[in-house]
Design a protein around this motif. Structure first.
Motif, short mmCIF file in Angstrom:
data_model
loop_
_atom_site.label_atom_id
_atom_site.label_comp_id
_atom_site.label_asym_id
_atom_site.label_seq_id
_atom_site.Cartn_x
_atom_site.Cartn_y
_atom_site.Cartn_z
N ASN A 382 0.95 -1.12 -0.07
CA ASN A 382 -0.09 -0.04 -0.05
C ASN A 382 0.92 1.32 0.11
OD1 ASN A 382 -2.63 -1.09 0.20
ND2 ASN A 382 -2.08 -1.95 2.20
N HIS A 383 1.83 1.33 -0.85
CA HIS A 383 2.72 2.24 -0.80
C HIS A 383 2.00 3.69 -1.23
CE1 HIS A 383 6.62 4.44 -1.80
NE2 HIS A 383 6.17 5.05 -2.86
N ALA A 384 2.14 4.63 -0.59
CA ALA A 384 1.68 6.05 -0.92
C ALA A 384 2.72 6.77 -1.77
CB ALA A 384 1.31 6.69 0.25
N TYR A 385 2.52 7.34 -3.20
CA TYR A 385 3.44 7.73 -3.78
C TYR A 385 3.51 9.36 -3.50
CZ TYR A 385 3.42 3.76 -7.01
OH TYR A 385 3.55 2.50 -7.45
N THR A 386 4.65 9.84 -3.43
CA THR A 386 5.17 11.28 -3.26
C THR A 386 4.85 12.04 -4.59
OG1 THR A 386 7.44 10.93 -3.75
CG2 THR A 386 6.65 10.36 -1.38
N GLU A 387 4.80 13.35 -4.33
CA GLU A 387 4.78 14.14 -5.48
C GLU A 387 6.01 13.95 -6.40
OE1 GLU A 387 2.11 15.73 -6.64
OE2 GLU A 387 0.89 15.33 -4.87
N ALA A 388 7.18 13.72 -5.65
CA ALA A 388 8.55 13.48 -6.43
C ALA A 388 8.35 12.42 -7.36
CB ALA A 388 9.67 13.81 -5.64
N GLU A 389 7.80 11.18 -6.61
CA GLU A 389 7.61 10.05 -7.31
C GLU A 389 6.88 10.07 -8.69
OE1 GLU A 389 8.63 6.53 -4.12
OE2 GLU A 389 6.51 7.53 -4.00
N LEU A 390 5.78 10.76 -8.44
CA LEU A 390 4.65 10.71 -9.45
C LEU A 390 5.37 11.66 -10.72
CD1 LEU A 390 1.40 11.44 -7.52
CD2 LEU A 390 1.98 9.37 -8.70
N LYS A 391 5.96 12.63 -10.52
CA LYS A 391 6.54 13.58 -11.32
C LYS A 391 7.69 12.80 -12.15
CE LYS A 391 9.01 18.08 -11.97
NZ LYS A 391 9.66 19.23 -11.24
N ARG A 397 -1.69 11.44 -9.82
CA ARG A 397 -2.10 10.45 -8.68
C ARG A 397 -3.43 9.85 -9.09
NH1 ARG A 397 -0.21 10.16 -3.77
NH2 ARG A 397 0.86 12.44 -4.05
N GLU A 398 -4.24 10.45 -9.69
CA GLU A 398 -5.45 9.64 -10.34
C GLU A 398 -5.16 8.56 -11.17
OE1 GLU A 398 -9.52 10.80 -12.57
OE2 GLU A 398 -7.74 11.94 -12.82
N TRP A 399 -3.96 8.78 -11.90
CA TRP A 399 -3.71 7.48 -12.61
C TRP A 399 -3.17 6.38 -12.05
CZ3 TRP A 399 -3.48 7.42 -18.33
CH2 TRP A 399 -3.00 6.12 -18.91
N MET A 400 -2.27 6.79 -10.94
CA MET A 400 -1.70 5.68 -10.32
C MET A 400 -2.74 5.14 -9.22
SD MET A 400 1.01 5.11 -11.51
CE MET A 400 1.70 3.94 -10.06
N ASP A 401 -3.84 5.75 -8.73
CA ASP A 401 -4.62 5.17 -8.06
C ASP A 401 -5.50 4.20 -8.79
OD1 ASP A 401 -3.78 6.78 -5.66
OD2 ASP A 401 -5.47 8.33 -5.82
N GLN A 402 -5.75 4.29 -9.87
CA GLN A 402 -6.37 3.42 -11.02
C GLN A 402 -5.47 2.15 -11.11
OE1 GLN A 402 -9.28 5.45 -13.91
NE2 GLN A 402 -7.75 6.83 -13.37
N VAL A 403 -4.30 2.64 -11.54
CA VAL A 403 -3.31 1.29 -11.57
C VAL A 403 -3.28 0.53 -10.44
CG1 VAL A 403 -0.74 0.65 -11.82
CG2 VAL A 403 -1.84 2.65 -13.13
#
Length: 500
Positions: A382-391, A397-403
């Motif tokens: 249940n890793h919570a992605y940081t803004e830096a990781e998403l960038k 974040r919406e895309w990764m939540d669906q992934v």
């Protein structure tokens, strides 16, 4: 590196050394003799091994040295004095050309595929199948039925003559190079790489029939890039059919000379939202799955003799398996819902059509690269992605939540399948392309991180061993030793005991 091309290159180094190190009055005869030897090696190399573009500079150096040294040897008057700066420039240019050649020979070797480890010789045959019940949807300009090229490797009687080439359809090599962002001529030397199979050889009489395994390359790949896996399984008593999924390969050549290239990448675009992308992947996946079902139909016709082949009556259709890489691994999984397919293996591929079916209740093996398992582990944790990781990933974040939501469903499907007699494991120090013969093409892929830190030979050995053990266990009722858990012979293989 082939013998005569190596000798030619070394002779060029020798020519250069003689020219630089010997004094002007003493170099005439040695350089002439050495250039003659280099020229002889060049002729032998071209005749026996065949020329290739990576040796363009040695070809030029050899011819130029022969011309200049021959002129100097036979001319009665001494050579004119060459200005020192011109001579230095020439020596520097030759040195640079030799260094560049050494780099090209290292980066693009005429490699050897691993030897199959089984007791059988290997034969190969290629089929052209046309499905009269399906329209081709990936080529809008051509109205026609779905066509497939399928190459089969099988246990053979002792072969005669030369092995079949690794890539017999040499016209596709320029498309292969383009697929990896290289100039079209870069991979032409692959036409000299040999397989370990004999074209059209008779099927071995050691057994009355052999289990059938259907294999699926990944997105933008090719049937040729699973040659070493197919040959190894065939050498252990399997008939292995690798399907070129038309328009999903970098190129496929048909018997009439037509060449199709990848158009399925048109389904995917950074402008799409996640649901559109997922829907398009499912759309592609259904076509690939239907290709496998159709291929099984065709092998039933081959078995009965309705399609002419050496394989008539020699296919054990009661024991059929499948495997694939990347989306081809997902295809092997999805196709295994077909009651005619007993077991399967997914090599580093995420699943598709997750909501269209219940969990697969058949023995299935999932083999992941270390990097892919790390991505799945982040979902399990249940890793919570940081803004830096998403960038860094270029995702929202919406895309990764669906992934993440889909990956959790994928893990649930895997758990259900493993519970039915399969396994989930990953291999340390591997990347996505370690599951294909791409890893043998160039050591540069390893340096760029496209393949993992493990050597191609070791990765191939490990993957082949576990694939064979799994298929032996369920299609031949033997083996299964490696499926029991960690083995000291393969410390890089990690069994995942929980997918929660």
């Amino acid at each position: 590196m082939r013998l005569f091309e190596l000798l030619l290159f070394l002779s060029n180094i020798g020519l250069f050394a003689l020219t630089v190190l010997l004094k002007k009055g003493r170099r005439r005869i040695p350089v002439f003799v050495a250039s003659g030897i280099a020229s002889l090696l060049l002729v032998i190399h071209w005749t026996v091994e065949g020329y290739r573009v990576q040796l363009f500079f040695p070809y030029c150096i050899t011819i130029i040295f022969l011309a200049i040294s021959g002129y100097s040897y036979f001319k009665k008057n001494g050579p004119k004095k060459i200005p020192r700066f011109m001579l230095g420039s020439a020596y520097t240019a030759i040195a640079i050309m030799l260094v560049v050649t050494a780099g090209l020979m290292y980066a693009f070797p005429v490699f050897k595929l691993p030897e199959p480890t089984g007791e059988f010789k290997v034969g190969t045959q290629t089929f052209h199948f046309v499905d009269p019940n399906r329209e081709e949807i990936f080529d809008e300009a051509r109205e026609g039925k779905r066509e497939l090229m399928v190459q089969v490797w099988y246990p053979a009687q002792a072969g005669t003559g030369k092995y079949a080439p690794f890539i017999p359809d040499t016209q596709i090599l320029r498309y292969m190079a383009a697929n990896y962002g290289l100039p079209g001529f870069t991979l032409q030397h692959l036409k000299y790489v040999s397989s370990h199979a004999y074209s059209g050889a008779e099927v071995s009489s050691a057994q009355t029939s052999y289990p059938l395994i259907l294999a699926n390359p990944g997105f933008g790949s090719s049937r040729f890039l699973h040659t070493s896996q197919a040959e190894n399984l065939a050498s252990h008593g399997y008939i292995v059919a690798v399907i070129d999924h038309t328009y999903n390969t970098f190129a496929t050549e048909f018997p009439d000379g037509r060449i199709t290239t990848s158009t399925t990448n048109d389904l995917f675009s950074p402008d799409h939202d996640y649901q559109t992308e997922k829907g398009n992947r499912d759309k592609l996946g259904k076509v690939l799955t239907d290709d496998v079902a159709f291929a099984v139909d065709q092998f039933e016709l081959i078995q009965s003799g309705q399609i002419p082949s050496h394989l008539k009556g020699r296919i054990d259709l009661d024991h059929v398996g499948g495997f694939g890489h990347s989306i081809g691994g997902a295809t092997a999984y999805d196709a295994s819902y077909d009651p005619r397919i007993a077991v399967g293996i997914d090599l580093d591929g995420g699943l598709y059509r997750l909501r269209d079916r219940e969990g697969l209740r058949k023995p299935f093996l999932f083999i992941n690269s270390e990097s892919e398992f790390e991505r799945l582990k982040m979902v399990m944790d249940n890793h919570a992605y940081t803004e830096a990781e998403l960038k860094r990933m270029g995702n929202t974040r919406e895309w990764m939540d669906q992934v993440t939501e889909d990956k959790k469903l994928e893990l649930e499907r895997m758990r259900e399948t493993v519970a039915a007699g399969g396994q989930f494991l990953y291999i340390d120090n591997t990347e996505h392309l370690n599951f294909t013969d791409v890893q043998f093409i160039s050591p540069i892929f390893n340096m760029l991180g496209i393949t993992g830190k493990t050597t191609p030979e070791r990765a191939n050995t490990v993957i082949n061993a576990y694939m064979l053990d799994f298929f032996d266990m369920y299609l031949k009722n033997q083996g299964g030793i490696l499926m029991k858990g960690p083995d000291s012979r393969f410390p890089e293989v990690k069994f995942v005991t929980s997918l929660l």
